[in-house]
Enzyme design. Structure first.
Site, PDB file in Angstrom:
ATOM      1  N   LYS A 165     -44.536   2.188   8.437  1.00  6.44           N
ATOM      2  CA  LYS A 165     -44.989   3.574   8.297  1.00  6.44           C
ATOM      3  C   LYS A 165     -46.266   3.780   9.114  1.00  6.44           C
ATOM      4  CE  LYS A 165     -46.415   6.773   4.697  1.00  6.44           C
ATOM      5  NZ  LYS A 165     -46.593   7.015   3.273  1.00  6.44           N
ATOM      6  N   GLU A 206     -48.857  -8.118   9.271  1.00  2.00           N
ATOM      7  CA  GLU A 206     -47.677  -8.989   9.222  1.00  2.00           C
ATOM      8  C   GLU A 206     -46.605  -8.478  10.186  1.00  2.00           C
ATOM      9  OE1 GLU A 206     -49.237  -7.602   6.734  1.00  2.00           O
ATOM     10  OE2 GLU A 206     -49.533  -8.989   5.062  1.00  2.00           O
ATOM     11  N   GLY A 215     -44.300   4.448   1.035  1.00  8.40           N
ATOM     12  CA  GLY A 215     -43.621   3.269   1.570  1.00  8.40           C
ATOM     13  C   GLY A 215     -42.548   2.727   0.629  1.00  8.40           C
ATOM     14  N   ARG A 216     -42.894   2.596  -0.659  1.00  8.88           N
ATOM     15  CA  ARG A 216     -41.935   1.993  -1.605  1.00  8.88           C
ATOM     16  C   ARG A 216     -40.826   2.954  -2.015  1.00  8.88           C
ATOM     17  NH1 ARG A 216     -47.025   2.416  -3.186  1.00  8.88           N
ATOM     18  NH2 ARG A 216     -47.605   3.803  -4.873  1.00  8.88           N
ATOM     19  N   GLU A 226     -46.644  -1.475  -7.734  1.00  8.66           N
ATOM     20  CA  GLU A 226     -47.546  -0.844  -6.770  1.00  8.66           C
ATOM     21  C   GLU A 226     -47.808   0.608  -7.191  1.00  8.66           C
ATOM     22  OE1 GLU A 226     -47.758  -2.238  -2.425  1.00  8.66           O
ATOM     23  OE2 GLU A 226     -46.862  -0.263  -2.235  1.00  8.66           O
ATOM     24  N   HIS A 251     -30.306 -20.236 -17.445  1.00  8.29           N
ATOM     25  CA  HIS A 251     -30.477 -21.689 -17.361  1.00  8.29           C
ATOM     26  C   HIS A 251     -31.871 -22.048 -16.874  1.00  8.29           C
ATOM     27  CE1 HIS A 251     -26.229 -22.400 -18.237  1.00  8.29           C
ATOM     28  NE2 HIS A 251     -26.089 -21.219 -17.672  1.00  8.29           N
ATOM     29  N   LYS A 290     -56.709  -7.158   2.190  1.00  3.96           N
ATOM     30  CA  LYS A 290     -56.422  -7.019   3.634  1.00  3.96           C
ATOM     31  C   LYS A 290     -57.723  -7.034   4.424  1.00  3.96           C
ATOM     32  CE  LYS A 290     -52.432  -3.887   3.280  1.00  3.96           C
ATOM     33  NZ  LYS A 290     -51.949  -2.565   3.622  1.00  3.96           N
TER      34      LYS A 290
HETATM   35  O1  F6P Z   1     -49.708  -3.389   1.545  1.00  2.00           O
HETATM   36  C1  F6P Z   1     -48.933  -2.487   0.854  1.00  2.00           C
HETATM   37  C2  F6P Z   1     -48.220  -1.526   1.761  1.00  2.00           C
HETATM   38  O2  F6P Z   1     -49.082  -0.548   2.214  1.00  2.00           O
HETATM   39  C3  F6P Z   1     -47.037  -0.926   1.054  1.00  2.00           C
HETATM   40  O3  F6P Z   1     -47.344   0.169   0.299  1.00  2.00           O
HETATM   41  C4  F6P Z   1     -46.112  -0.661   2.182  1.00  2.00           C
HETATM   42  O4  F6P Z   1     -44.813  -0.526   1.712  1.00  2.00           O
HETATM   43  C5  F6P Z   1     -46.311  -1.880   3.028  1.00  2.00           C
HETATM   44  O5  F6P Z   1     -47.685  -2.186   2.888  1.00  2.00           O
HETATM   45  C6  F6P Z   1     -45.937  -1.746   4.467  1.00  2.00           C
HETATM   46  O6  F6P Z   1     -46.663  -0.747   5.112  1.00  2.00           O
HETATM   47  P1  F6P Z   1     -46.205  -0.192   6.529  1.00  2.00           P
HETATM   48  O7  F6P Z   1     -44.856   0.404   6.377  1.00  2.00           O
HETATM   49  O8  F6P Z   1     -47.244   0.812   6.914  1.00  2.00           O
HETATM   50  O9  F6P Z   1     -46.178  -1.358   7.487  1.00  2.00           O
END
Ligand code: F6P
Length: 554
Positions: A210, A216, A271-272, A357, A388, A516
């Site tokens: 987003k 990452e 995002g979620r 979240e 199990h 972060k």
């Molecule tokens: O670190 C949490 C977050 O901001 C989430 O809310 C989001 O889904 C995820 O990181 C990824 O964010 P982006 O889509 O901006 O890479």
């Protein structure tokens, strides 16, 4: 609308529920079932997509009435209207919360900040459909003219978990045209394993972020680009192998992805909750546009149910209220999600982000610390494997953990002799958790097996299951796209309702920022040529130094 700054604990219904809980805690569900043969009819809901049975909770008619009063006094209906009307209910980010717009199948305009967003939503859906058709027909080829065989989706959190969960859930519907791979972890092991064995000539990367700033994702995207360029050589080839989904066109373009390969999303989609937007592109590519459309349809049907069903017959509302009862009045610390359908094996991880979240907050709308619990620890695993592993604790542990059991009437892949065996366990577990087995029963069972009276007395207490452990059962017809859409939307609206009752902001996520920021500061310190920041606390400083000494082989 009642005063939004009112604390839920001040509401008459909250007070009534507290008093009622103190009295009901002494009761056993087994007795409640014995005393009322209408319990299932009263405490279950049948929708076209699913059956929700919440009767195996420690509730009575009085509990349900008081919970519904809490929903009324919390103005759930007014807040629901505000969300669907595109108001900025995400107040701390000053944004609308309109993931529901993405699956709105009516033809009404959808106004957000005075602009009808329907044309933009439809345009993106159409672009997704076209890309999928081009790829699937073989019209889209890679830089050497070969057709694409592998799709690698790079993203994390909401830009990964939804598409991953849905592709896993629905893979039985794949025509096997493509292999799909997901990379989220900045640990290079994951991308190395995915790229190993892939051919750059036949691989398409979907970079989903987003913000297009997430470390990452950016690190993985640049590793993917290097891997690709090592083979292709020519930058122009990137246009045939990289597409992106983001709100941030500027950064995507700076990364080198062609304008026409950028799919837009909007800041009014969290995002979620973004699976329904172009973040769902991997689903479209892997399974075809029609199937994605069915997913949207299922969610839309749940949205309509949520908007129109009376609160007492409203599945998301009742799921939320029972959760509030278990969390705030019976004080249970966690919520397990236990799918009895292999297709849903990533559902707990997906919902963990959505729930925790969203509602993992401890400050109310007025900015005050809250004096009541918000989201419980949400966790889970495929139920039959859990049996199990951790079910021992669910049955006999000191904490009571409410659990949602999710199963299907028909499996996506029928293998003779399996499904009824699975579902027998599904039904048995909620029964066992509810009714338990008392000492008299244990004695009778052991006596029938010929165990001596002396031995029975030695072990009887260890074999007692006290029961009275709450569960919800969600029975789907089948994990198809439409049902999955409805199931996800069911939980999304549950989260919304609980956030309103708790008076917390469900749609921001400031709690993920601090770590972060600190990581960004620490990363340069991990360079052996650089000194560790003396300002760190002694634990962090020594851990970093230990790591650096070990890295240097000292
Ligand atoms: O670190 C949490 C977050 O901001 C989430 O809310 C989001 O889904 C995820 O990181 C990824 O964010 P982006 O889509 O901006 O890479």
């Amino acid at each position: 609308m009642t005063n939004p700054n009112l604390r839920p604990t001040d509401l008459p219904s909250w007070k009534a529920l507290s008093a009622h809980a103190a009295q009901l805690k002494t009761q056993h569900m087994k007795a409640l079932f014995a005393a009322d043969d209408k319990r299932f009819d009263k405490f279950s809901l049948q929708l076209s997509s699913l059956l929700l049975d919440y009767s195996k909770n420690l509730i009575t008619d009085e509990t349900k009435a008081a919970l519904l009063a809490l929903a009324k006094e919390s103005d759930i209906e007014a807040w629901r209207s505000r969300m669907f009307a595109g108001e900025h209910i995400n107040a701390t980010e000053d944004r609308a919360v309109m993931h529901v717009a993405l699956r709105d199948k009516s033809s009404q305009p959808i106004l957000i900040d005075g602009v009808d967003v329907r044309p933009a939503i439809n345009a993106e859906l159409e672009r997704m459909r076209k890309l999928s058709e081009k790829l699937r027909s073989g019209a889209w080829t890679g830089y050497t003219g070969k057709t694409i065989t592998d799709i690698v989706s790079i993203g994390i959190g909401g830009s990964n978990l939804g598409p991953l969960m849905a592709c896993e859930a629905l893979k039985a519907y794949s025509d096997k045209r493509f292999n799909i791979h997901f990379v989220s972890n900045i640990d290079g092991v994951q991308i190395a394993e995915v790229l190993d064995g892939l051919n750059p000539e036949t691989t398409l990367f979907v970079i989903s972020s987003k913000t297009f700033t997430t470390q990452e994702t950016m690190t993985n995207a640049s590793t993917a680009e290097k891997w690709f360029m090592a083979a292709a050589g020519d930058k122009a080839a990137i246009a045939k192998h990289f597409v992106a989904v983001s709100t941030n066109r500027k950064l995507v373009t700076a990364f080198g992805i062609a304008e026409e390969n950028i799919f837009d999303m909007w800041d009014w989609v969290g995002g979620r909750f973004s699976l329904w937007s172009a973040i769902g592109l991997p689903i479209v590519l892997f399974l075809g546009y029609e199937l994605f459309d069915e997913l949207l349809q299922g969610a839309y049907e749940m949205d309509q149910h949520f908007q129109t069903a009376p609160l007492a017959e409203n599945a998301p509302v009742m799921l939320a209220l029972v959760g509030i009862w278990n969390r705030n009045f019976l004080n249970y610390p966690a919520q397990a999600l236990l799918p009895y359908d292999q297709c849903l094996h990533r559902f707990p991880a997906y919902m963990q982000q959505a729930e925790m979240e969203s509602n993992g907050k401890s400050v109310n709308w007025a900015g005050e610390q809250i004096a009541y619990a918000s989201v419980p620890l949400v966790w889970g695993e495929v139920g039959i494997n859990g049996q199990h592993a951790f079910y021992q604790m669910l049955h006999q542990g000191t904490d009571i953990i409410p659990a949602d059991f999710i199963g299907s009437v028909t499996p996506n892949i029928v293998v003779e002799g399996h499904h009824d065996a699975l579902m027998a366990n599904f039904f048995a577990q909620t029964q066992a958790l509810m009714q338990g087995s008392d000492a008299d029963q244990v004695r009778r069972d052991l006596t029938a097996k010929g165990v001596s009276a002396a031995r029975i007395e030695e072990i009887v207490e260890h074999k007692v299951h006290r029961g009275n452990r709450p569960t919800n059962t969600i029975l789907l017809n089948k994990v198809d796209a439409r049902t999955l859409g409805a199931l996800i939307a069911l939980y999304e609206h549950k989260i919304f309702v609980q956030g309103i009752i708790w008076r917390i902001h469900s749609f921001d996520q400031w709690g993920v920022e601090l770590g972060k920021v600190l990581a960004a500061g620490i990363q340069p310190e991990l360079d052996l040529a650089k000194a560790t920041n003396a300002g760190h606390d002694a634990s962090t400083r020594n851990l970093i130094d230990f790591y650096k000494r070990a890295k240097a082989g000292k």
